[in-house]
Motif scaffolding. Structure first.
Motif, mmCIF file in Angstrom:
data_model
loop_
_atom_site.group_PDB
_atom_site.id
_atom_site.type_symbol
_atom_site.label_atom_id
_atom_site.label_comp_id
_atom_site.label_asym_id
_atom_site.label_seq_id
_atom_site.Cartn_x
_atom_site.Cartn_y
_atom_site.Cartn_z
ATOM 1 N N GLU A 75 40.787 33.933 32.845
ATOM 2 C CA GLU A 75 41.356 35.278 32.670
ATOM 3 C C GLU A 75 41.439 36.014 34.002
ATOM 4 N N LEU A 76 40.429 35.830 34.846
ATOM 5 C CA LEU A 76 40.384 36.538 36.122
ATOM 6 C C LEU A 76 41.371 35.988 37.138
ATOM 7 N N ILE A 77 41.740 34.698 37.019
ATOM 8 C CA ILE A 77 42.675 34.121 37.991
ATOM 9 C C ILE A 77 44.111 34.119 37.465
ATOM 10 N N ASN A 78 44.344 34.732 36.328
ATOM 11 C CA ASN A 78 45.708 34.914 35.834
ATOM 12 C C ASN A 78 46.482 35.759 36.863
ATOM 13 N N LYS A 79 47.659 35.285 37.300
ATOM 14 C CA LYS A 79 48.374 35.933 38.406
ATOM 15 C C LYS A 79 48.646 37.404 38.130
ATOM 16 N N GLU A 80 49.183 37.710 36.972
ATOM 17 C CA GLU A 80 49.549 39.099 36.669
ATOM 18 C C GLU A 80 48.325 40.014 36.709
ATOM 19 N N LYS A 81 47.236 39.574 36.075
ATOM 20 C CA LYS A 81 46.030 40.402 36.023
ATOM 21 C C LYS A 81 45.363 40.513 37.393
ATOM 22 N N LEU A 82 45.360 39.383 38.142
ATOM 23 C CA LEU A 82 44.737 39.410 39.456
ATOM 24 C C LEU A 82 45.486 40.353 40.405
ATOM 25 N N LEU A 83 46.820 40.265 40.421
ATOM 26 C CA LEU A 83 47.608 41.127 41.314
ATOM 27 C C LEU A 83 47.454 42.602 40.945
ATOM 28 N N LYS A 84 47.349 42.885 39.666
ATOM 29 C CA LYS A 84 47.154 44.262 39.235
ATOM 30 C C LYS A 84 45.818 44.804 39.742
ATOM 31 N N LYS A 85 44.795 43.969 39.653
ATOM 32 C CA LYS A 85 43.480 44.393 40.131
ATOM 33 C C LYS A 85 43.478 44.568 41.640
ATOM 34 N N LEU A 86 44.135 43.645 42.360
ATOM 35 C CA LEU A 86 44.160 43.733 43.816
ATOM 36 C C LEU A 86 44.963 44.936 44.296
ATOM 37 N N SER A 87 45.948 45.352 43.504
ATOM 38 C CA SER A 87 46.724 46.534 43.895
ATOM 39 C C SER A 87 45.887 47.808 43.813
ATOM 40 N N LEU A 88 44.831 47.752 43.004
ATOM 41 C CA LEU A 88 43.978 48.928 42.828
ATOM 42 C C LEU A 88 42.747 48.904 43.732
ATOM 43 N N SER A 89 42.098 47.741 43.801
ATOM 44 C CA SER A 89 40.823 47.684 44.529
ATOM 45 C C SER A 89 40.867 46.837 45.793
ATOM 46 N N ARG A 90 42.004 46.154 46.026
ATOM 47 C CA ARG A 90 42.228 45.333 47.223
ATOM 48 C C ARG A 90 41.392 44.062 47.260
ATOM 49 N N SER A 91 40.439 43.898 46.338
ATOM 50 C CA SER A 91 39.643 42.664 46.320
ATOM 51 C C SER A 91 39.167 42.374 44.900
ATOM 52 N N SER A 92 38.862 41.115 44.675
ATOM 53 C CA SER A 92 38.351 40.687 43.364
ATOM 54 C C SER A 92 37.251 39.658 43.598
ATOM 55 N N LEU A 93 36.173 39.786 42.856
ATOM 56 C CA LEU A 93 35.013 38.908 43.018
ATOM 57 C C LEU A 93 34.737 38.172 41.712
ATOM 58 N N ILE A 94 34.551 36.866 41.813
ATOM 59 C CA ILE A 94 34.181 36.045 40.662
ATOM 60 C C ILE A 94 32.928 35.257 41.020
ATOM 61 N N VAL A 95 31.913 35.332 40.182
ATOM 62 C CA VAL A 95 30.721 34.498 40.330
ATOM 63 C C VAL A 95 30.670 33.579 39.124
ATOM 64 N N CYS A 96 30.647 32.287 39.371
ATOM 65 C CA CYS A 96 30.646 31.330 38.267
ATOM 66 C C CYS A 96 29.950 30.049 38.715
ATOM 67 N N ARG A 97 29.957 29.055 37.821
ATOM 68 C CA ARG A 97 29.306 27.781 38.120
ATOM 69 C C ARG A 97 30.330 26.672 38.220
ATOM 70 N N PHE A 98 30.243 25.896 39.312
ATOM 71 C CA PHE A 98 31.007 24.661 39.445
ATOM 72 C C PHE A 98 30.115 23.501 39.013
ATOM 73 N N ILE A 99 30.743 22.432 38.550
ATOM 74 C CA ILE A 99 30.034 21.179 38.334
ATOM 75 C C ILE A 99 30.609 20.167 39.313
ATOM 76 N N LEU A 100 29.837 19.836 40.343
ATOM 77 C CA LEU A 100 30.276 18.925 41.381
ATOM 78 C C LEU A 100 29.314 17.757 41.469
ATOM 79 N N ASP A 101 29.846 16.569 41.349
ATOM 80 C CA ASP A 101 29.037 15.360 41.422
ATOM 81 C C ASP A 101 27.885 15.395 40.405
#
Length: 443
Positions: A75-101
């Motif tokens: 949801e956070l990396i959806n282009k339309e939603k992300l650009l809307k957020k960046l137009s307001l706050s200039r930055s977006s932060l996501i904290v999540c978990r990767f599964i690597l190896d």
């Protein structure tokens, strides 16, 4: 290389020290390039450049993001939603978990709108170490908070936890909530005297034994240690329903301990909350506390104490005021006892008080005794009897101010131990022997 290229290189190098990946996206064409990625992300085989960035990002997210985090990341990396957020706050932060190896890794993903409003700068940073450190700190805080509510000696909840519980109950009473509880106040009899005569280590054992007794009786309620020798039980559930029987059981066990000298004597009192009558927890507590003191007085001056009978041959029982003087003198002697046994006899009434430690070690029935010399002589080794009697006579006749000998005495288990007593006599105003006391040191 011009100065702009040098400056850009320095910026990129600086960012590379803090991030594991950095990419640049044209939001009109969705084309992107990656400036660098760390060894951590090399297994992902990220392209150095590509097209349709958001479709690529979505597909990669489905491959590496932890399933529990995937829906909110998409949801956070959806282009339309992300650009809307960046137009307001200039930055977006996501904290999540990767599964690597096969390993879970916490990451921080930052998107920033560039000044031309046509490009996005994206950075990924591995924060697993920071996360683990924060987890440790949070666990430490929880552990510290938990320990702050536990009594170190007994392991039950302490006065801090008790105060918090009382505050919750008072809030419920203030709101008029329908609640049902009782309070049992408990106090260990003679703990100070036990500490003085046997030491604080033995006193701590008494506290722990008392705690086990109380917790063993009240199984569905919380027991708090709110002072050195004070415990409070807040009755709920089955303990509340059977409160009368449980209190009687506690009293019976305490009286048995006092009579047989087999464990701690616990004075106790109980009160229950009356809806609409009691305006605070403290009103219930005060009633329980008052009844506890009534029980303590009965234990100290009731049948247990009166069971010390005057033996045949004693003309006058010791008056209460003389007994109190004996206790005060005995308390003064305790400060010099160390590891020894203290004894003190009122010669006018042939009435003695001996250390609890001696009573327990040698199996004597009571710390208060008439005709103690007859009782104690039964414990002395026959081969040492003459020496013992000679020493006692020397002290009582004034031939020795501090007569020191050693003799063998039989303990409760039948074994003999060598004792080294040091005795003295206190005379009355007419010069007649009034008190005979001293310390007996086991060798």
């Amino acid at each position: 290389m011009n100065i702009d290229q040098v400056a850009f290189g320095q910026v990129a190098t600086t960012l590379a020290k803090h991030y594991d990946s950095m990419y640049y996206v044209d939001i009109e064409s969705d084309n992107f390039i990656e400036f660098f990625h760390s060894q951590m992300l090399s297994d992902l085989k990220l392209p150095e450049q590509g097209t349709d960035f958001f479709a690529f990002l979505t597909e990669r997210a489905k491959q590496i993001v932890h399933p529990d985090d995937l829906s909110f990341v998409l949801e956070l990396i959806n282009k339309e939603k992300l650009l809307k957020k960046l137009s307001l706050s200039r930055s977006s932060l996501i904290v999540c978990r990767f599964i690597l190896d096969g390993k879970i890794m916490h990451i921080c993903h930052i998107c920033m709108m560039c000044d031309d409003n046509k490009h996005i700068l994206g950075c990924i940073r591995n924060i697993e170490e920071e996360y683990q450190e924060r987890e440790k700190q949070e666990q430490l805080m929880k552990s510290t908070e938990r320990l702050a509510r536990l009594d170190e000696l007994t392991g039950i909840k302490n006065k801090n936890a008790y105060t918090e519980h009382v505050s919750v109950i008072d809030d419920m009473i203030g709101r008029g909530d329908e609640i049902q509880f009782g309070v049992v106040m408990c106090d260990i009899n003679d703990l100070k005297r036990i500490n003085d005569s046997r030491g604080h280590s033995f006193g701590d054992e008494v506290i722990q034994r008392a705690c086990r007794i109380i917790c063993g009786i009240y199984k569905t309620s919380t027991v708090y240690r709110i002072g050195g020798d004070e415990f409070v039980v807040i009755l709920v559930g089955e303990d509340y329903e059977t409160r009368a029987q449980l209190l009687e059981r506690l009293k019976e066990e305490s009286e048995t301990n006092g009579r047989l000298r087999s464990g701690p004597v616990i004075a106790c009192g109980m009160a229950v909350y009356h809806q609409g009558v009691d305006m605070s927890f403290n009103e219930v507590f005060e009633r329980a506390d008052g009844r506890m003191y009534d029980n303590k007085e009965r234990l100290k001056n009731g049948p247990l104490v009166k069971s010390i009978k005057k033996p045949e041959g004693v003309n006058v029982l010791i008056p209460d005021e003389r007994r109190q003087i004996l206790d005060k003198l005995f308390g003064a002697l305790i400060t010099t006892a160390g590891d020894g046994y203290i004894f003190l006899t009122d010669l006018k009434y042939d009435y003695s008080r001996w250390s609890l430690s001696l009573i327990n070690d040698f199996g004597i029935k009571s710390e208060y005794m008439y005709h103690v010399e007859k009782i104690w002589q039964d414990h002395i080794h026959p081969d040492d009897m003459d020496r013992y009697l000679e020493a006692v006579d020397a002290v009582l006749t004034g031939n020795a101010v501090l007569y020191s000998i050693s003799y063998r005495a039989r303990k409760a288990d039948g074994t003999y131990v060598i004792l080294k007593p040091r005795g003295f006599v206190l005379n009355d105003q007419n010069g007649h022997p009034e008190y005979f006391g001293g310390i007996i040191i086991p060798q």
